[in-house]
Design a protein around this motif. Sequence first.
Motif, short mmCIF file in Angstrom:
data_model
loop_
_atom_site.label_atom_id
_atom_site.label_comp_id
_atom_site.label_asym_id
_atom_site.label_seq_id
_atom_site.Cartn_x
_atom_site.Cartn_y
_atom_site.Cartn_z
N LEU A 169 2.07 1.73 -3.51
CA LEU A 169 1.01 2.22 -4.38
C LEU A 169 0.74 3.70 -4.13
O LEU A 169 0.53 4.48 -5.07
CB LEU A 169 -0.26 1.41 -4.19
CG LEU A 169 -1.47 1.83 -5.03
CD1 LEU A 169 -1.17 1.72 -6.52
CD2 LEU A 169 -2.70 1.01 -4.67
N ARG B 149 -9.23 -5.01 -4.27
CA ARG B 149 -7.86 -4.51 -4.43
C ARG B 149 -7.72 -3.60 -5.66
O ARG B 149 -6.87 -2.71 -5.67
CB ARG B 149 -6.89 -5.68 -4.55
CG ARG B 149 -6.67 -6.43 -3.24
CD ARG B 149 -6.06 -7.81 -3.51
NE ARG B 149 -5.63 -8.45 -2.28
CZ ARG B 149 -6.45 -9.11 -1.45
NH1 ARG B 149 -7.74 -9.17 -1.71
NH2 ARG B 149 -5.97 -9.68 -0.35
N THR C 171 -0.24 -3.68 -9.20
CA THR C 171 -1.42 -3.97 -8.38
C THR C 171 -2.08 -5.26 -8.81
O THR C 171 -2.48 -6.09 -7.97
CB THR C 171 -2.44 -2.81 -8.49
OG1 THR C 171 -1.82 -1.60 -8.03
CG2 THR C 171 -3.67 -3.09 -7.66
N TYR D 259 0.83 -1.21 0.00
CA TYR D 259 0.00 0.00 0.00
C TYR D 259 0.87 1.26 0.00
O TYR D 259 0.55 2.25 -0.67
CB TYR D 259 -0.94 0.00 1.20
CG TYR D 259 -1.92 -1.15 1.17
CD1 TYR D 259 -3.14 -1.04 0.55
CD2 TYR D 259 -1.58 -2.36 1.78
CE1 TYR D 259 -4.03 -2.10 0.53
CE2 TYR D 259 -2.45 -3.43 1.76
CZ TYR D 259 -3.67 -3.30 1.13
OH TYR D 259 -4.55 -4.36 1.10
#
Length: 840
Positions: free
Chosen positions: A43, A90, A72, A40
């Motif tokens: 990202l 997700r 991802t 995370y």
Amino acid sequence: MHVVRPSRGPLVLAILLALLGIGIGGGGAWLIALGGSWFYAGLGIAMLVTAGLLWRRSPAALWVYALATVATLAWAVWEAGLDWWPLAARGDIVFVLGALLLLPWVTRGLGAARGGRFALAGVLLLALVVGGLALSREPHRIDGALPMARGAAGAAPAATGAPPVPEGEWHAYGRTGFGQRYSPLAQITPENVQRLQVAWHFRTGDVRGRPGDPEETTFQVTPLKIGDRLFLCTPHQSVIALDAESGREVWRYEPRIQSALALQHLTCRGLSYHDGPAYGAPSGAPTPPAGAGGGTAERAAATATGSRVQAVEEHRPPALNLPAAAEGARTVAECPRKLFMPTADGRLIALDPETGGVCTGFGENGQINLWANMPHVAPGGYYSTSPVVVTRDLVIIGGTVLDNVSTREPSGVIRAFDVHTGALVWNWDSGNPEQTAPLPPGQTYTPNSPNSWSISSVDEALGMVYVPLGNQPPDQWGGRRSDVVERFSSAVVALDLGTGRVRWVFQTVHHDLWDYDVPAQPSLVDLTVDGRRVPALVQPTKQGELYVLNRETGAPILPVTEVAAPQGAAPGDRTAPTQPVSRLSYEPPLLTGAEMWGATILDQLACRIALRRLRYEGRYTPPSLQGSLIYPGNFGVFNWGGIAVDPERQVAFTTPTYLAFVSRLVPRQDDTTLYVQGGNRPAGSLPALGENFGAPFAVQLHPFTSVLGLPCQEPPWGYVAGADLTTGAIAWRHPNGTTRDASPVPLPFAMGVPNLGGPVMTAGGVAFLSGTIDDYVRAYDVTHGREIWRSRLPAGGQATPMTYLGRDGRQYLVVVAGGHGSLGTRAGDHVIAYALPRGS
């Protein structure tokens, strides 16, 4: 001259990406600090870089975002496999933002961005392909087939010791005292079930929402079918007789219920029926057992001669001003057949099935006051929500006490009364188990002893009643429990019908700190094991075990092993070193960060952070001051609905549910402050749940959900499953139910949803279930578990259906749809009968 102004699209999207990048990146950094996934944070950084490039109107933004998207996708498939709902959580926001980046109002402002557009479009197309593959798969499904009938050794019906129930009738909560929820009717089959149609629809007029109703006011009844009539009770305690073919009301009895009751639950799961003429001549009036400092010759003689007055006088409780059952009602002096109705104010009332009149020859003018010899008398603190057990000579009743309110609750005593006179015959108190003779005046049962709020089963041929027990309040802290209480907590106990003494006990949880009461009626069935018939008991539990025991001895038929359990209880308490696990187990796998879920990557991240902040070491993680994740939660893999058992095929139709809860202990500094309720004090007389007055800790207990109110663990949350009881094999398992009635937008996603209410099976090879939190009744092919029919209900169907034969020769299915207060399903007062078209 015309001036071409640059598009503002990249700037708007840059701001959105920057905000999301800060949120996801910041949450990701927190998760890393807690020892969780690094993805995370990465990202979030990629989103911030993309936002910066967009702000500068650089076409490199599309390349960076394409790399973030493919990363991802790879991470999502690595963690979740080709499982659609975890993948969607997700990737949904990432995919939508990628699609927005490809819109002309964005790309026009990026100059020469053709290569980046193709790269990002290709990644999004790949995501669509992977998503399509995931949608076509069902990774949580087990396909297989249950065996057919076992042959002569297993097909012959077990001897119950009770009069046989006609094939077309339903005389007890589980149809018979064996609690199988199985009908020998075979008119409805997998081939014709699609032709079922509504035959009649009755409205009781009883809907939750009256002043003084607790949150958990629910319509959970399974009607009885006796002769040409159905008999049922409603949440507010009305008893109604209906014509079984037309649904027309025949009579109604309205008991006067004491007001201002401190109720945790308001429901009636069913009535009980005693057919005196079918039993024939009495076996001899029962007498109280001798010994253990209780009975006297005078009291035994009084019971033996049928005297009611003396028994009533000797055990009269403190004055509660309870209403009289016969006041303002029709009365019948003597009732050879009786219906028994337990009430929310602590009484047991006997009614005449023919007229609805109160049987004044029973007890004290038609009722028994269950507060006799009770400690801590408080209106609403003790009552029975479940139907009682009836035998040739006895009516046997337990009751519920308030959970987690205080350590000064009434007793969980089990009592047997003369079914004809109402005189007390024996009492079994798990806190004083050897003294089963009726208590003398002035003595009380053990306060706070483990209680039986669910339904018991009985085998009159073997002379035993099988009682599922809970634990001693408080549920989540057991530092002061005595050895004798520990022996019987969260156990199934076989009591001798003649004396009330313990024949055997099997504990399903050692030192229960999780509210893992034994919640369901034991199902009794004879199994063929190694070519011989074995009398068995099948006990579902909240923690997901199905224990298959020899009901004569309590010894396991399917192996039970003790496995190491997490340690480290709260101050002043302890944990058991091991816990029992059956070969037939629906234990869920260990929850990890990868199993966290949400509608978006944001609330999935929040759930992963929440998981890391809680104490969690798998099943049986002790409650803690930090807050512990309890999985399965006290909602249970199985609850009061239990399972259905086919005695011919020796298989079970089951409905496992998986929901995690959070249990947090709160130190108490005094015995009056509301540490859990706070400013949300319960109205009127309703109890302060979770406060545990008298204990060192209150408890905060709630489902483990995201900020959007969705379960933090990924779906499915509910299944139907078929198990072979002779081998312990789960032959098939299918996610069951939709989100149609459980989400703000009524979209019927087939995710597998929780169920509360039991199934019924038939000899036609069809099972029925209405308890899912979407408003449907469904039929299933028992052999393979396929859903083969469904019908929309006008309210939640959190009850157990039943089936019977009408005068017209048609097999009827009856479903009660009234909703469940704490589940939030739609309220109603509906009783609906389905049948095949006439002449079919």
